[in-house]
Scaffold this active site. Structure first.
Site, PDB file in Angstrom:
ATOM      1  N   CYS A  16     -35.520 -16.932 -11.501  1.00 38.00           N
ATOM      2  CA  CYS A  16     -34.639 -16.830 -10.731  1.00 38.00           C
ATOM      3  C   CYS A  16     -33.838 -15.360 -10.617  1.00 38.00           C
ATOM      4  O   CYS A  16     -33.399 -14.734  -9.720  1.00 38.00           O
ATOM      5  CB  CYS A  16     -33.478 -17.950 -11.159  1.00 38.00           C
ATOM      6  SG  CYS A  16     -32.869 -18.955  -9.645  1.00 38.00           S
ATOM      7  N   GLY A  54     -29.640 -25.066 -14.468  1.00 39.57           N
ATOM      8  CA  GLY A  54     -30.544 -23.968 -14.028  1.00 39.57           C
ATOM      9  C   GLY A  54     -30.207 -23.603 -12.586  1.00 39.57           C
ATOM     10  O   GLY A  54     -29.088 -23.588 -12.139  1.00 39.57           O
ATOM     11  N   CYS A  55     -31.231 -22.778 -12.039  1.00 41.20           N
ATOM     12  CA  CYS A  55     -31.086 -22.313 -10.608  1.00 41.20           C
ATOM     13  C   CYS A  55     -30.275 -23.581  -9.558  1.00 41.20           C
ATOM     14  O   CYS A  55     -30.940 -24.635  -9.457  1.00 41.20           O
ATOM     15  CB  CYS A  55     -32.289 -21.756 -10.188  1.00 41.20           C
ATOM     16  SG  CYS A  55     -32.135 -21.304  -8.425  1.00 41.20           S
ATOM     17  N   PHE A  56     -29.170 -23.029  -9.009  1.00 37.99           N
ATOM     18  CA  PHE A  56     -28.561 -23.934  -7.929  1.00 37.99           C
ATOM     19  C   PHE A  56     -29.564 -24.408  -6.788  1.00 37.99           C
ATOM     20  O   PHE A  56     -29.097 -25.525  -6.271  1.00 37.99           O
ATOM     21  CB  PHE A  56     -27.245 -23.920  -7.839  1.00 37.99           C
ATOM     22  CG  PHE A  56     -26.922 -22.505  -7.279  1.00 37.99           C
ATOM     23  CD1 PHE A  56     -27.806 -21.651  -6.544  1.00 37.99           C
ATOM     24  CD2 PHE A  56     -25.633 -22.152  -7.561  1.00 37.99           C
ATOM     25  CE1 PHE A  56     -27.329 -20.253  -6.315  1.00 37.99           C
ATOM     26  CE2 PHE A  56     -25.060 -20.836  -7.021  1.00 37.99           C
ATOM     27  CZ  PHE A  56     -26.222 -20.055  -6.412  1.00 37.99           C
ATOM     28  N   CYS A  58     -32.492 -25.365  -6.984  1.00 33.92           N
ATOM     29  CA  CYS A  58     -33.331 -26.482  -7.374  1.00 33.92           C
ATOM     30  C   CYS A  58     -32.436 -27.780  -7.679  1.00 33.92           C
ATOM     31  O   CYS A  58     -32.998 -28.550  -7.198  1.00 33.92           O
ATOM     32  CB  CYS A  58     -33.866 -25.925  -8.859  1.00 33.92           C
ATOM     33  SG  CYS A  58     -35.006 -24.556  -8.807  1.00 33.92           S
TER      34      CYS A  58
END
Length: 221
Positions: A16, A54-56, A58
């Site tokens: 990311c 983690g990556c927002f 997702c």
């Protein structure tokens, strides 16, 4: 930024962003962790819950697929600085993690179920990140607004750790404030289905979760 990385996935292994790590906690960050939780009032019958995993991009897509969830907003939470941006959070110096605000109908889906969704949709043992998205801005945090929510989180985290015989990496923070992310981050998976990160990281993560908890999914999603 993520939007400029889609042509570089073979080089960055579908990461990311960067690999900044959270340093020793500052006095300001420790104050955030020790603060009293802030309760967010219900509005039009809807409640709000906050998670970092983690990556927002997702995480937004995962919670958006859950029955009873009305909307999911990407943003930043858990840090000690005001008005964080995507660029500043990626330095790893703000204390913030990429987070989501989950707006849900508690008559349809409970906070307890949202916590189950949280643990079912990630690598619960990874510290400071998910997959190749590494750094304190990608760390896992569950935010509680009252002692009842904290009890639910603590009990589920403890039970999962015992079941797996592993240390669960997710932190537990009193909720303080949610800062909405830039417009281009909102609904990113839905609006950019051909993005390399979405196709190779976000969608597979969503499908893994859906296979684990099909009973909670919005059948009209």
């Amino acid at each position: 930024m993520k939007t400029f990385l889609t042509t570089l996935f073979t080089v960055i292994l579908f990461s990311c962003q960067n690999t900044a790590q959270q340093a020793n906690l500052s006095k300001e960050q420790q104050e955030v962790i020790n603060a009293d939780p802030v309760a967010v009032p219900m509005e039009n019958g809807m409640a709000k819950a906050y998670f970092a995993s983690g990556c927002f991009w997702c995480v937004e897509a995962i919670y958006d697929s859950v029955n009873g969830v009305d909307d999911v907003i990407s943003g930043y939470a858990g840090g000690h600085t005001k008005n964080p941006t995507y660029e500043s959070s990626n330095t790893g110096k703000t204390g913030h993690a990429e987070s989501v605000e989950v707006i849900y109908d508690p008559e349809v889906v409970s906070f307890e179920t949202l916590v189950d969704v949280y643990f079912a949709s990630q690598d619960v043992t990874q510290v400071n990140g998910q997959g190749n998205d590494r750094g304190s801005q990608y760390r896992s945090i569950l935010f509680y607004q009252n002692e009842a929510q904290k009890k639910i989180i603590d009990e589920k985290k403890s039970a999962l750790g015992a079941k797996m015989n592993e240390k669960i990496a997710a932190e537990v923070y009193p909720f303080q404030k949610f800062w909405i992310a830039e417009d281009y981050h909102q609904n990113y998976e839905r609006l950019h289905p051909n993005d390399g990160y979405i196709r190779n990281v976000s969608v597979p993560r969503l499908k893994r979760f859906q296979a684990k908890m099909p009973e909670v999914l919005n059948k009209n999603h």
